[in-house]
Design a protein around this motif. Structure first.
Motif, PDB file in Angstrom:
ATOM      1  N   GLY A  81      42.193  10.203  55.633  1.00 55.03           N
ATOM      2  CA  GLY A  81      41.405  11.123  54.816  1.00 55.03           C
ATOM      3  C   GLY A  81      41.668  12.574  55.165  1.00 55.03           C
ATOM      4  O   GLY A  81      41.763  13.435  54.288  1.00 55.03           O
ATOM      5  N   HIS A  82      41.811  12.845  56.451  1.00 52.37           N
ATOM      6  CA  HIS A  82      42.122  14.213  56.869  1.00 52.37           C
ATOM      7  C   HIS A  82      43.511  14.625  56.388  1.00 52.37           C
ATOM      8  O   HIS A  82      43.710  15.770  55.970  1.00 52.37           O
ATOM      9  N   GLN A  83      44.459  13.699  56.419  1.00 51.87           N
ATOM     10  CA  GLN A  83      45.806  14.008  55.925  1.00 51.87           C
ATOM     11  C   GLN A  83      45.776  14.277  54.428  1.00 51.87           C
ATOM     12  O   GLN A  83      46.456  15.180  53.937  1.00 51.87           O
ATOM     13  N   ARG A  84      44.974  13.521  53.697  1.00 49.52           N
ATOM     14  CA  ARG A  84      44.851  13.755  52.253  1.00 49.52           C
ATOM     15  C   ARG A  84      44.314  15.162  51.994  1.00 49.52           C
ATOM     16  O   ARG A  84      44.801  15.871  51.102  1.00 49.52           O
ATOM     17  N   ALA A  85      43.316  15.600  52.762  1.00 53.91           N
ATOM     18  CA  ALA A  85      42.763  16.950  52.593  1.00 53.91           C
ATOM     19  C   ALA A  85      43.816  18.000  52.938  1.00 53.91           C
ATOM     20  O   ALA A  85      43.940  19.013  52.235  1.00 53.91           O
ATOM     21  N   GLN A  86      44.588  17.765  53.994  1.00 50.01           N
ATOM     22  CA  GLN A  86      45.646  18.717  54.352  1.00 50.01           C
ATOM     23  C   GLN A  86      46.699  18.797  53.258  1.00 50.01           C
ATOM     24  O   GLN A  86      47.235  19.875  52.971  1.00 50.01           O
ATOM     25  N   ASP A  87      46.996  17.652  52.629  1.00 50.98           N
ATOM     26  CA  ASP A  87      47.934  17.657  51.495  1.00 50.98           C
ATOM     27  C   ASP A  87      47.368  18.487  50.346  1.00 50.98           C
ATOM     28  O   ASP A  87      48.094  19.240  49.690  1.00 50.98           O
ATOM     29  N   TRP A  88      46.059  18.370  50.095  1.00 47.28           N
ATOM     30  CA  TRP A  88      45.431  19.155  49.025  1.00 47.28           C
ATOM     31  C   TRP A  88      45.543  20.654  49.340  1.00 47.28           C
ATOM     32  O   TRP A  88      45.915  21.448  48.480  1.00 47.28           O
ATOM     33  N   PHE A  89      45.235  21.033  50.599  1.00 50.53           N
ATOM     34  CA  PHE A  89      45.343  22.444  50.989  1.00 50.53           C
ATOM     35  C   PHE A  89      46.770  22.963  50.793  1.00 50.53           C
ATOM     36  O   PHE A  89      46.983  24.060  50.273  1.00 50.53           O
ATOM     37  N   ALA A  90      47.763  22.167  51.230  1.00 51.84           N
ATOM     38  CA  ALA A  90      49.168  22.582  51.080  1.00 51.84           C
ATOM     39  C   ALA A  90      49.530  22.720  49.605  1.00 51.84           C
ATOM     40  O   ALA A  90      50.227  23.662  49.206  1.00 51.84           O
ATOM     41  N   GLY A  91      49.057  21.799  48.779  1.00 49.64           N
ATOM     42  CA  GLY A  91      49.322  21.880  47.349  1.00 49.64           C
ATOM     43  C   GLY A  91      48.673  23.093  46.714  1.00 49.64           C
ATOM     44  O   GLY A  91      49.265  23.767  45.871  1.00 49.64           O
ATOM     45  N   TYR A  92      47.438  23.373  47.116  1.00 50.09           N
ATOM     46  CA  TYR A  92      46.729  24.540  46.580  1.00 50.09           C
ATOM     47  C   TYR A  92      47.525  25.811  46.871  1.00 50.09           C
ATOM     48  O   TYR A  92      47.744  26.641  45.991  1.00 50.09           O
ATOM     49  N   SER A  93      47.965  25.936  48.113  1.00 49.78           N
ATOM     50  CA  SER A  93      48.731  27.110  48.511  1.00 49.78           C
ATOM     51  C   SER A  93      50.025  27.223  47.695  1.00 49.78           C
ATOM     52  O   SER A  93      50.366  28.310  47.204  1.00 49.78           O
ATOM     53  N   ALA A  94      50.732  26.109  47.539  1.00 48.46           N
ATOM     54  CA  ALA A  94      51.984  26.117  46.770  1.00 48.46           C
ATOM     55  C   ALA A  94      51.732  26.434  45.302  1.00 48.46           C
ATOM     56  O   ALA A  94      52.499  27.173  44.670  1.00 48.46           O
ATOM     57  N   GLY A  95      50.660  25.892  44.735  1.00 51.57           N
ATOM     58  CA  GLY A  95      50.340  26.157  43.333  1.00 51.57           C
ATOM     59  C   GLY A  95      49.953  27.606  43.093  1.00 51.57           C
ATOM     60  O   GLY A  95      50.378  28.232  42.118  1.00 51.57           O
ATOM     61  N   THR A 105      52.591  13.967  47.360  1.00 48.59           N
ATOM     62  CA  THR A 105      51.466  13.048  47.184  1.00 48.59           C
ATOM     63  C   THR A 105      50.568  13.463  46.011  1.00 48.59           C
ATOM     64  O   THR A 105      50.610  14.608  45.545  1.00 48.59           O
ATOM     65  N   HIS A 106      49.722  12.529  45.612  1.00 50.93           N
ATOM     66  CA  HIS A 106      48.735  12.799  44.557  1.00 50.93           C
ATOM     67  C   HIS A 106      47.817  13.956  44.973  1.00 50.93           C
ATOM     68  O   HIS A 106      47.464  14.806  44.158  1.00 50.93           O
ATOM     69  N   ASP A 107      47.449  13.982  46.244  1.00 44.77           N
ATOM     70  CA  ASP A 107      46.545  15.030  46.716  1.00 44.77           C
ATOM     71  C   ASP A 107      47.221  16.401  46.696  1.00 44.77           C
ATOM     72  O   ASP A 107      46.589  17.398  46.348  1.00 44.77           O
ATOM     73  N   PHE A 108      48.497  16.447  47.052  1.00 44.24           N
ATOM     74  CA  PHE A 108      49.249  17.695  46.950  1.00 44.24           C
ATOM     75  C   PHE A 108      49.272  18.148  45.493  1.00 44.24           C
ATOM     76  O   PHE A 108      49.047  19.321  45.202  1.00 44.24           O
ATOM     77  N   HIS A 109      49.542  17.217  44.584  1.00 43.44           N
ATOM     78  CA  HIS A 109      49.571  17.535  43.149  1.00 43.44           C
ATOM     79  C   HIS A 109      48.232  18.111  42.695  1.00 43.44           C
ATOM     80  O   HIS A 109      48.182  19.126  41.994  1.00 43.44           O
ATOM     81  N   ALA A 110      47.135  17.457  43.093  1.00 42.20           N
ATOM     82  CA  ALA A 110      45.795  17.940  42.702  1.00 42.20           C
ATOM     83  C   ALA A 110      45.556  19.349  43.222  1.00 42.20           C
ATOM     84  O   ALA A 110      45.037  20.216  42.499  1.00 42.20           O
ATOM     85  N   GLY A 111      45.930  19.610  44.472  1.00 41.14           N
ATOM     86  CA  GLY A 111      45.768  20.946  45.037  1.00 41.14           C
ATOM     87  C   GLY A 111      46.648  21.963  44.335  1.00 41.14           C
ATOM     88  O   GLY A 111      46.227  23.094  44.081  1.00 41.14           O
ATOM     89  N   PHE A 112      47.882  21.571  44.012  1.00 39.17           N
ATOM     90  CA  PHE A 112      48.811  22.470  43.315  1.00 39.17           C
ATOM     91  C   PHE A 112      48.202  22.920  41.988  1.00 39.17           C
ATOM     92  O   PHE A 112      48.170  24.117  41.685  1.00 39.17           O
TER      93      PHE A 112
END
Length: 113
Positions: free
Chosen positions: A63-77, A23-30
């Motif tokens: 919205g909560h799922q989007r935040a969780q995607d961001w957290f997962a992306g941050y961790s992966a990045g 997702t876009h949010d995962f990308h942003a977090g990454f």
């Protein structure tokens, strides 16, 4: 090459390796996680997401799922940056006496522990 540019390249490599487009949010977090490490940060996932996830629209299941995607992306990045060579060059070279130091921002350097 800037940390953000390298994060984009690393994300492309991540997408190719995982076989699907996150997702876009995962990308942003990454990108945020990768840049944190590339600029000398620890890569520890922040306890709260960026302000973009604080509004009323984020206080929904989607919205909560989007935040969780961001957290997962941050961790992966952050993991991608830590496993690349970029993290190793955030220390000032020294001749082997005392600990290396991180250079993260203006001001005195902090010991790397």
């Amino acid at each position: 090459m800037s940390a953000k540019h390298r994060a984009g390249q690393a994300f492309g490599e991540y997408v190719e390796a995982c076989g699907h487009h996150p997702t876009h949010d995962f990308h942003a977090g990454f990108v945020d996680g990768y840049v944190d490490v590339a600029q000398g940060g620890s890569g520890v996932v922040p306890p709260i997401p960026p302000e973009a996830y604080w509004g009323a629209a984020s206080r929904t299941p989607t919205g909560h799922q989007r935040a969780q995607d961001w957290f997962a992306g941050y961790s992966a990045g952050a993991e991608a940056a830590l496993s690349s060579c970029c993290a190793a060059y955030n220390r000032v070279p020294h001749r082997g006496i005392g600990p290396a130091v991180h250079v993260t921002s203006p001001g005195p350097p902090h010991p790397a522990y």
